[in-house]
Design an enzyme around this catalytic site. Structure first.
Site, PDB file in Angstrom:
ATOM      1  N   ILE A  25      -7.170   4.569   0.609  1.00  0.00           N
ATOM      2  CA  ILE A  25      -6.190   3.490   0.643  1.00  0.00           C
ATOM      3  C   ILE A  25      -6.362   2.545  -0.547  1.00  0.00           C
ATOM      4  O   ILE A  25      -5.480   1.762  -0.845  1.00  0.00           O
ATOM      5  CB  ILE A  25      -6.270   2.707   1.968  1.00  0.00           C
ATOM      6  CG1 ILE A  25      -7.694   2.172   2.213  1.00  0.00           C
ATOM      7  CG2 ILE A  25      -5.854   3.614   3.133  1.00  0.00           C
ATOM      8  CD1 ILE A  25      -7.812   1.257   3.432  1.00  0.00           C
ATOM      9  N   LYS A  26      -7.505   2.569  -1.203  1.00  0.00           N
ATOM     10  CA  LYS A  26      -7.775   1.732  -2.386  1.00  0.00           C
ATOM     11  C   LYS A  26      -7.290   0.298  -2.215  1.00  0.00           C
ATOM     12  O   LYS A  26      -6.651  -0.263  -3.101  1.00  0.00           O
ATOM     13  CB  LYS A  26      -7.197   2.377  -3.635  1.00  0.00           C
ATOM     14  CG  LYS A  26      -7.826   3.738  -3.958  1.00  0.00           C
ATOM     15  CD  LYS A  26      -7.449   4.245  -5.341  1.00  0.00           C
ATOM     16  CE  LYS A  26      -8.110   5.568  -5.688  1.00  0.00           C
ATOM     17  NZ  LYS A  26      -7.710   6.718  -4.863  1.00  0.00           N
ATOM     18  N   ARG A  27      -7.600  -0.308  -1.093  1.00  0.00           N
ATOM     19  CA  ARG A  27      -7.205  -1.682  -0.860  1.00  0.00           C
ATOM     20  C   ARG A  27      -8.218  -2.629  -1.507  1.00  0.00           C
ATOM     21  O   ARG A  27      -9.377  -2.257  -1.755  1.00  0.00           O
ATOM     22  CB  ARG A  27      -7.120  -1.968   0.646  1.00  0.00           C
ATOM     23  CG  ARG A  27      -6.116  -1.092   1.407  1.00  0.00           C
ATOM     24  CD  ARG A  27      -4.690  -1.307   0.948  1.00  0.00           C
ATOM     25  NE  ARG A  27      -3.711  -0.718   1.859  1.00  0.00           N
ATOM     26  CZ  ARG A  27      -3.050   0.423   1.650  1.00  0.00           C
ATOM     27  NH1 ARG A  27      -3.237   1.131   0.564  1.00  0.00           N
ATOM     28  NH2 ARG A  27      -2.165   0.850   2.549  1.00  0.00           N
TER      29      ARG A  27
END
Lengths: 310, 310
Positions: free
Chosen positions: A105-107
């Site tokens: 998700i690379k949040r």
């Protein structure tokens, strides 16, 4: 503990491999997509049903061969709410088959916002006096550009629910160097991020010697991989870039410690869309591609004296 | 063009303000939440219905006062699919009221994945031979840690559908300096990112002199704000950190050019949860807080000789 579970599964299955579930409707087997178009028209619902059927098929084909799957949420988000339902069902199905789920998700955001993401993907959402799971994953990938404020929030769910993170250090894409390779004193930005990973990963170790706070380091930069392996000895590396992005078995060797452990190599298109090149049923092709990748990596590890299996 | 539309709305409404729609169930007016708990129990559905009712109420209260709203997707994601339905309906409702929607999603990934995010939030998803909108926003925030590969993909939707981006340059949070302030030669990392913003923003200008590729620069770092304003004269700045995060009207002055334009100051909690402190109905409080913020910023701009209205 999650990190022990992952390492033990890698050893038992002889497979430091994570299968990336990045569905693109136009690459799915025609028979699946056409069936759902017939039922629901060219709609988000048909897209979601196609993806669910395909992903379950892939999971059925490889779940005994690998410890983990990694759905990349962007490929679901593009199909709207229905697409995200497919994401959710994919995570649930993978877990029901005993697989570890890495939410790609690379949040990364300011504290209060990171908290909400952390709750969404690793924790429990409070509604009145009840607690509910929004999306269920074991690991999440996070972006370090906003610094520790982000990791600090995610760590609360990591500790409370036995979860893990992979922090982006050196990514596999062509322009990753633009920011990540900038020279700061005698180090590069990605080495500074490696130090941040070390600070957080000290907080949660398993008995197998690995931490639940790992790092994303691309297979497409083998030298950096080796350097970063030395800098973060206890971090599990999530290694994208194998296969379709150009990395091979020898390129990922540096991601493994001397004990042959510590890395989880991802292949997405190379496995799930293997049928396009192989001319086999998509499940058969995915299984064959996974076995080939496993053999290639294990052979390279054995030659390098990094045999991790008994 | 979107950038012209935004600048003109700022001038017409005398309001360089964007209202952040960051709903937290525990901060929503009790009467709204309790009504939906009664109808649907303590469920994601009740959370979503509460958020939709609240957001529509906020939008109704402020839509004539501001040019834009900025939903932060994390606060919706934590309520699962239902939460994301609330996000989607909020965007649609805001647009129906003539507002510009800034999707605060802070996405950033390798090329093919960024493409999927770009399609999801700014573009159209292809399903068979039909095209559908997954989530409809005008601007999206993006994270630069992976470099141009990400911006390049988003630019295709920006150009094709008259959309815009805000690239994270210097964020408002406490630990933003950890990576962003690292010293590279005679500059800091965030100045390097400012150069990237300039490269992209040259590609799409409006007649009002501003680009659709803007920058996120926090109100909590007034000196950096001033420096970056000089470095990126044609970028619209999205300025978080006003109000609840500590920034005041004088702190954001540096975000504006000499013409009094070029900035969009965000307030989330300070407006949407103003009722908690004011003891008024939430809509009345939000309207009052927006007007107070407008007066404070316009007064500060007038004193600084940066009057932008006629």
């Amino acid at each position: 503990m999650l990190s022990d579970k992952l390492i033990k599964m890698i050893i038992e299955k002889r497979s430091p491999i994570v299968v990336g579930l990045d569905p693109r409707l136009e690459n799915l087997p025609k028979e699946i997509v056409e069936k759902h178009f017939l039922e629901d028209g060219e709609t988000f619902k048909a897209a979601a049903e196609s993806i669910i059927e395909f992903n379950k098929g892939i999971i059925d084909a490889v779940y005994d061969l690998v410890p983990a799957v990694k759905p990349q949420i962007a490929f679901y988000e593009q199909y709207g709410l229905e697409g995200l339902r497919a994401y959710q069902e994919t995570c649930v199905y993978a877990k029901s088959k005993g697989l570890i789920v890495v939410a790609d998700i690379k949040r990364g955001d300011i504290g209060s916002t990171s908290k909400a993401y952390s709750i969404a993907h690793l924790g429990k959402t409070k509604i009145g006096n009840s607690y509910h799971s929004a999306f269920e994953a074991d690991f999440a990938t996070v972006n370090p550009y906003l610094g520790d404020d982000c990791m600090k929030e995610f760590m609360e769910e990591v500790m409370a629910y036995d979860k893990g993170l992979f922090i982006l250090v050196k990514t596999s894409n062509e322009t990753s160097g633009q920011i990540q390779d900038l020279q700061v004193d005698k180090e590069k930005v990605y080495e500074k991020v490696a130090e941040i990973v070390n600070t957080w990963n000290e907080k949660i170790y398993g008995e197998m010697g690995y931490s639940q706070i790992g790092a994303v380091v691309g297979a497409t930069y083998p030298e950096e991989l080796e350097l970063l392996r030395k800098k973060m000895p206890k971090a599990i590396f999530l290694v994208p870039g194998y296969g379709a992005q150009g990395g091979g078995a020898n390129d990922v060797l540096g991601a493994f410690n001397a004990d042959g452990l510590g890395a989880l190599v991802n292949s997405s298109r190379g496995i799930i869309f293997a049928f396009e090149k192989m001319g086999l049923h998509y499940q058969e092709a995915a299984r064959k591609a996974t076995l080939e990748m496993q053999t290639a990596i294990n052979d390279a590890l054995e030659k390098a004296g990094k045999k991790y299996w008994i």
